[in-house]
Design a protein around this motif. Structure first.
Motif, mmCIF file in Angstrom:
data_model
loop_
_atom_site.group_PDB
_atom_site.id
_atom_site.type_symbol
_atom_site.label_atom_id
_atom_site.label_comp_id
_atom_site.label_asym_id
_atom_site.label_seq_id
_atom_site.Cartn_x
_atom_site.Cartn_y
_atom_site.Cartn_z
ATOM 1 N N ALA A 19 42.633 -43.716 19.140
ATOM 2 C CA ALA A 19 43.393 -43.382 17.928
ATOM 3 C C ALA A 19 42.497 -43.658 16.718
ATOM 4 O O ALA A 19 41.572 -44.474 16.791
ATOM 5 C CB ALA A 19 44.672 -44.225 17.840
ATOM 6 N N PRO A 20 42.771 -42.995 15.577
ATOM 7 C CA PRO A 20 41.947 -43.195 14.388
ATOM 8 C C PRO A 20 42.372 -44.422 13.590
ATOM 9 O O PRO A 20 42.696 -44.343 12.400
ATOM 10 C CB PRO A 20 42.173 -41.899 13.602
ATOM 11 N N THR A 21 42.375 -45.575 14.258
ATOM 12 C CA THR A 21 42.781 -46.826 13.625
ATOM 13 C C THR A 21 41.641 -47.826 13.710
ATOM 14 O O THR A 21 40.819 -47.761 14.643
ATOM 15 C CB THR A 21 44.015 -47.417 14.328
ATOM 16 N N TYR A 66 37.396 -40.753 11.232
ATOM 17 C CA TYR A 66 38.076 -40.143 12.380
ATOM 18 C C TYR A 66 39.406 -39.523 11.956
ATOM 19 O O TYR A 66 39.781 -38.435 12.413
ATOM 20 C CB TYR A 66 38.315 -41.176 13.480
ATOM 21 N N GLU A 67 40.116 -40.213 11.085
ATOM 22 C CA GLU A 67 41.406 -39.705 10.624
ATOM 23 C C GLU A 67 41.247 -38.351 9.942
ATOM 24 O O GLU A 67 42.111 -37.476 10.060
ATOM 25 C CB GLU A 67 42.032 -40.712 9.654
ATOM 26 N N SER A 68 40.121 -38.136 9.263
ATOM 27 C CA SER A 68 39.898 -36.890 8.535
ATOM 28 C C SER A 68 39.675 -35.689 9.450
ATOM 29 O O SER A 68 39.831 -34.543 9.024
ATOM 30 C CB SER A 68 38.703 -37.040 7.585
ATOM 31 N N ILE A 69 39.284 -35.932 10.707
ATOM 32 C CA ILE A 69 39.014 -34.816 11.635
ATOM 33 C C ILE A 69 39.993 -34.765 12.802
ATOM 34 O O ILE A 69 39.915 -33.875 13.643
ATOM 35 C CB ILE A 69 37.575 -34.903 12.204
ATOM 36 N N TRP A 70 40.925 -35.738 12.877
ATOM 37 C CA TRP A 70 41.823 -35.843 14.020
ATOM 38 C C TRP A 70 42.689 -34.595 14.151
ATOM 39 O O TRP A 70 43.194 -34.070 13.153
ATOM 40 C CB TRP A 70 42.709 -37.075 13.879
ATOM 41 N N MET A 71 42.844 -34.094 15.364
ATOM 42 C CA MET A 71 43.661 -32.907 15.628
ATOM 43 C C MET A 71 45.060 -33.324 16.085
ATOM 44 O O MET A 71 45.277 -34.487 16.442
ATOM 45 C CB MET A 71 42.993 -32.046 16.702
ATOM 46 N N PRO A 76 38.963 -34.645 18.506
ATOM 47 C CA PRO A 76 38.340 -33.359 18.868
ATOM 48 C C PRO A 76 37.478 -33.439 20.118
ATOM 49 O O PRO A 76 37.525 -32.536 20.956
ATOM 50 C CB PRO A 76 37.503 -33.022 17.633
ATOM 51 N N LEU A 77 36.692 -34.511 20.248
ATOM 52 C CA LEU A 77 35.830 -34.632 21.430
ATOM 53 C C LEU A 77 36.653 -34.599 22.709
ATOM 54 O O LEU A 77 36.288 -33.934 23.684
ATOM 55 C CB LEU A 77 35.005 -35.920 21.353
ATOM 56 N N THR A 101 31.523 -42.314 29.130
ATOM 57 C CA THR A 101 30.692 -43.507 29.286
ATOM 58 C C THR A 101 31.345 -44.712 28.629
ATOM 59 O O THR A 101 31.250 -45.831 29.117
ATOM 60 C CB THR A 101 29.300 -43.276 28.671
ATOM 61 N N TYR A 102 32.034 -44.455 27.507
ATOM 62 C CA TYR A 102 32.726 -45.518 26.775
ATOM 63 C C TYR A 102 34.151 -45.054 26.471
ATOM 64 O O TYR A 102 34.371 -43.891 26.145
ATOM 65 C CB TYR A 102 31.995 -45.845 25.468
ATOM 66 N N GLY A 103 35.107 -45.950 26.595
ATOM 67 C CA GLY A 103 36.489 -45.584 26.344
ATOM 68 C C GLY A 103 37.139 -44.940 27.550
ATOM 69 O O GLY A 103 36.647 -45.044 28.683
#
Length: 320
Positions: A19-21, A66-71, A76-77, A101-103
């Motif tokens: 999440a974008p937090t 991240y919040e600025s590009i979150w869909m 997006p990735l 690899t991460y997350g």
């Protein structure tokens, strides 16, 4: 009679916060920046800096980016990675899973899902066209770690790179041509690759050679002269020297050289993400326009484009 093993595909990428937090970004960055493939400094020196300064300061700022590009569907990735999975699965008829690899979903989770579907031979496709120890090798390390917990390990085929694969070059070229057809052609085509510390290359990482060859082949496919294509490196971190020329410095200097209209793409990225959507299409566009540039045309990553998925299919059926 030889038994044919059931195959499956693991699409591997770097990963993304859930999440974008600030909390989720901190969790993600912590895992990412603890990997010595990414930062190879002594843990005794690096960890105090990471935990006392970098994570507390960087996480809130990166969360806003991240919040600025979150869909609507998420990062997006992750959104584009899942679309790739579905299209490759439909095209090949093979089980296909995503592992980061991460997350999450982790490489371990991806392997587990494939084995639950009876897969005995896993084709691992790291979605990094150009090899680097900081990306592709990190996938291999994570894969080895995940396999330690599996009683019966599957047969593994690992695709190390595809920087010069004809279908990859054609897909890139088609994306550029499509952009030219719809938005017009700029004065210069810029290929911006994710950077690595210069020290890594000096110590034997072949990443810059791969980037150079991808750029050369793309220019050749497009019929562009050398002076109409430029290769740069983005996303430098820390104070040491990284591969140059830097993308941001280049954006600031191009207009004064008379280059006012550019097309820019990021061939090292399989899917659009923070580094392409915010850093290139946002931040670097601003730098270029403020320096006197007139047209900044960002060409999206290949994402789940049909030509990109066809290339993946070719790699899966004929790993090089």
């Amino acid at each position: 009679m030889q038994t044919i093993k059931k195959q499956g595909v693991l699409l591997a990428n770097l990963g993304t916060p859930q999440a974008p937090t600030p909390t989720e970004v901190k969790r993600f960055l912590s895992e990412f920046l603890h990997d010595q493939r990414v930062v190879d400094l002594s843990p005794w020196k690096w960890y105090p800096i990471l935990h006392c300064f970098i994570l507390p300061r960087r996480s809130p700022r990166v969360a806003k980016l991240y919040e600025s590009i979150w869909m609507d569907e998420g990062s997006p990735l992750m959104v584009y990675s899942l679309r790739q999975r579905e299209k490759l699965k439909n095209l090949t008829g093979l089980p296909v899973e995503v592992g980061m690899t991460y997350g999450q979903p982790s490489l371990s989770a991806g392997l587990e899902k494939l084995q639950q579907q009876g897969v005995e031979e896993v084709i691992v496709l790291p979605l990094y066209p150009q090899y680097s120890s900081s990306t592709t090798a990190a996938v291999f390390d994570g894969l080895a770690k995940a396999l330690k917990t599996i009683p019966t390990i599957p047969e593994i085929k690992f695709i190390r790179d595809y920087y010069n694969h004809p279908l990859y070059i054609q897909a890139l070229a088609n994306s550029v041509r499509d952009s030219w057809n719809t938005k017009g052609k700029g004065d210069l085509l810029v290929c911006s690759y994710h950077g690595i510390p210069k020290r890594y290359a000096d110590n034997g990482d072949i990443y810059p050679q791969h980037c150079t060859e991808t750029t050369r082949l793309l220019a050749q496919e497009l019929g562009l002269d050398e002076d109409k294509v430029l290769m740069t490196y983005q996303s430098q971190f820390g104070k040491e020297e990284w591969l140059q020329p830097y993308t941001d410095k280049t954006m600031e200097s191009l207009p004064e050289k008379g280059i006012k209209k550019i097309d820019i793409l990021c061939p090292a990225f399989s899917v659009d993400c923070l580094e392409t959507l915010e850093e290139i299409a946002g931040e670097n566009k601003e730098l270029f326009l403020e320096a006197g540039g007139e047209v900044f045309n960002y060409i999206p990553c290949l994402n789940a484009d049909d030509a990109h998925i066809e290339m993946m299919k070719a790699l899966v059926y004929d790993p090089r």
